[in-house]
Design a protein around this motif. Sequence first.
Motif, PDB file in Angstrom:
ATOM      1  N   SER A 143       0.832  -1.208   0.000  1.00  0.00           N
ATOM      2  CA  SER A 143       0.000   0.000   0.000  1.00  0.00           C
ATOM      3  C   SER A 143       0.871   1.264   0.000  1.00  0.00           C
ATOM      4  N   SER A 193       2.149   1.867  -3.527  1.00  0.00           N
ATOM      5  CA  SER A 193       1.189   2.470  -4.465  1.00  0.00           C
ATOM      6  C   SER A 193       0.929   3.932  -4.099  1.00  0.00           C
ATOM      7  N   GLU A 194       0.964   4.218  -2.812  1.00  0.00           N
ATOM      8  CA  GLU A 194       0.814   5.629  -2.410  1.00  0.00           C
ATOM      9  C   GLU A 194       1.971   6.472  -2.954  1.00  0.00           C
ATOM     10  N   LYS A 195       3.177   5.861  -2.875  1.00  0.00           N
ATOM     11  CA  LYS A 195       4.379   6.555  -3.388  1.00  0.00           C
ATOM     12  C   LYS A 195       4.182   6.909  -4.865  1.00  0.00           C
ATOM     13  N   LYS A 196       3.675   5.896  -5.606  1.00  0.00           N
ATOM     14  CA  LYS A 196       3.498   6.127  -7.051  1.00  0.00           C
ATOM     15  C   LYS A 196       2.484   7.226  -7.326  1.00  0.00           C
ATOM     16  N   SER A 197       1.333   7.151  -6.612  1.00  0.00           N
ATOM     17  CA  SER A 197       0.324   8.174  -6.914  1.00  0.00           C
ATOM     18  C   SER A 197       0.781   9.558  -6.435  1.00  0.00           C
ATOM     19  N   GLN A 198       1.544   9.561  -5.356  1.00  0.00           N
ATOM     20  CA  GLN A 198       2.078  10.846  -4.872  1.00  0.00           C
ATOM     21  C   GLN A 198       3.028  11.447  -5.897  1.00  0.00           C
ATOM     22  N   GLU A 199       3.869  10.555  -6.467  1.00  0.00           N
ATOM     23  CA  GLU A 199       4.811  11.030  -7.480  1.00  0.00           C
ATOM     24  C   GLU A 199       4.065  11.637  -8.655  1.00  0.00           C
ATOM     25  N   ALA A 200       2.867  11.039  -8.931  1.00  0.00           N
ATOM     26  CA  ALA A 200       2.078  11.552 -10.055  1.00  0.00           C
ATOM     27  C   ALA A 200       1.429  12.897  -9.689  1.00  0.00           C
ATOM     28  N   ARG A 201       0.953  12.998  -8.433  1.00  0.00           N
ATOM     29  CA  ARG A 201       0.230  14.225  -8.032  1.00  0.00           C
ATOM     30  C   ARG A 201       1.178  15.339  -7.580  1.00  0.00           C
TER      31      ARG A 201
END
Length: 566
Positions: free
Chosen positions: A508, A511-519
């Motif tokens: 988890s 995946s948070e890291k990835k979405s944070q990198e996107a946002r």
Amino acid sequence: MKVKVMFIAPYAAMVPLVEECKADLAELDISLEVGNLQDGVEIAKRAEAEGYHVIISRGGTAKMIRHAVSLPVVDVHITGYDILRILTLAKDFSEKKALVGFTNITLGAQSIADVLDYPVDVYSIQQADDVKELLPKLKEDGYGLILGDVITVEEANRHGMEGVLLQSGREAIYSSFSKAEQQYVYHRSNLDRIELLTQRLKGYQENLLILNQKGHVVHEVWSSFEGVPISVEALEDLKEKLQLHGSVSEFIPTLRGKEVEVFGYMANVDRSSYMVFTFSLNINSFNHLSGVEVKMVNQKPKVIHKSDAMNRALKVIDQSFYQHQLYVLNGDPGSGKSLFAEYIHYKSQVSDLLVVVDFNQCKVEDLKRILSSNVKTIYCQNVDDHPSENKLELMKSFLYRIMDQQVRVIFSSKPAWLYELVFDHERLVEVHVPSLREREEDLKELVTMFMTEFNQSFGSLPIRIKDEAVKVLANQDWPYNVRELKSFIKTLVLSEKGYVIEAHKVKSMLSEKKSQEARMPMLEGTLDEIESRVIEAVLEEENFNQSKTAKRLGINRSTLWRKLNK
Ligand SMILES: Nc1ncnc2c1ncn2[C@@H]1O[C@H](COP(=O)(O)OP(=O)(O)OP(=O)(O)O)[C@@H](O)[C@H]1O
């Protein structure tokens, strides 16, 4: 170990009593010699050189010895019993009697004479030389018997009067031995403390010289030199300037042609002034130069090396170490090149500092200063293929010279010009620093080490990671290697409320890291949070290269390091 005591009796009549007391004091190792004043001093100096711990003597001799040696010196006191004995002895003599001495004796003697009604006049002197003036007068006044110490008795005899020596009895001699033992214990604990501080100062790379007002050495500590590294004339010049201005700070050439920074100041202790000089290889002062970081590596860097890839890399260093001084570390960003540089420096077992130079950022004149200093290991980062002509020339002449000096130069990558420059390629050792994907076997230990580190510094709870969780980490791509992993583990452990990290938690967080990198919600949260997000974003854009990040943010590497470790 027995306390070694040198008893210096100022007169021979003392010997039998000391011998008698000595027999009862098996716990002390006592030597006995006779010597008054200067003769006593000579014996004391010899005793100091022979490793005695304490000296016992009496009166003027003890005083002179105190100035000549740095051992504790115990004075055998004259007690009331001694005075009583001498007055009783002199009582029945028919001549006119006088007792001569310093006030510590005469005050007591006067009281005893008054109380017991002894026929003796008491004369006080202020200093030893007063005896010479006083005794002829006493002779003129009709005195025939003079009671006093060794000098007084000798002087009385010279003027044709009878002299009786004021002797120290058993009580005084016994008490001097017990004082000697106490003094030794006290002196020893002080010496141990000084030794401990000296060792600590060495750990801080201190080179320290403390002189008294006469210019004599009171204390010295040398960690980078074998003794005072500058000429006698240069030191004299510094002393003069220090006395004149109260402090002094200068760069001075050493006897070996390098440059040393000397800082001097006056220290006042208990009404005495001392001149304190610190000498630092100018390496210490490099820290404020832009693009330069000076590191102390006094612990073996913890390089995790379970994997074959890591072991191979370390073996290349270990096998080449004694014949080679030029290294190139090839590796992806954040793979551990700086750590390897520290490892190489630590292996040299020199107490000097590691100088990390950002080749791009460092000014030519600063590079020149570094290369002409006593630096033992230089780690050059960001060395590009086309440095300025001046920098290249400097580096060239330095590299040609390093063969005959114990200097190691490590490059964090291999610029084309280095290959052209190194005439004998065998001199150059290339080390492949493996990326994280090449060293999966190290992953668990790396994570555990980081967890422990964060537990110690931030009090984060997790202390164990499940094998399945490690597998999740192993399947992840880490373009910025160990540095990126470390930063992720920090976020992970700070958000975990239990003691064990499970696979689902890692998934988890990833995946948070990835979405944070996107946002990247840059402006949310406190100033500190925004700052750390900006730093991390720039860090990532700069391929996790700390030097480039620091440069872009306009801060130096150590400030960046501090902020990253907040
Ligand atoms: N084998 C290892 N054992 C323990 N820690 C390691 C190891 N390899 C790397 N690290 C840690 O990973 C982090 C990044 O390593 P380091 O700064 O040495 O990388 P680098 O290759 O020099 O980075 P850059 O590419 O920015 O120059 C550091 O905190 C370092 O201590």
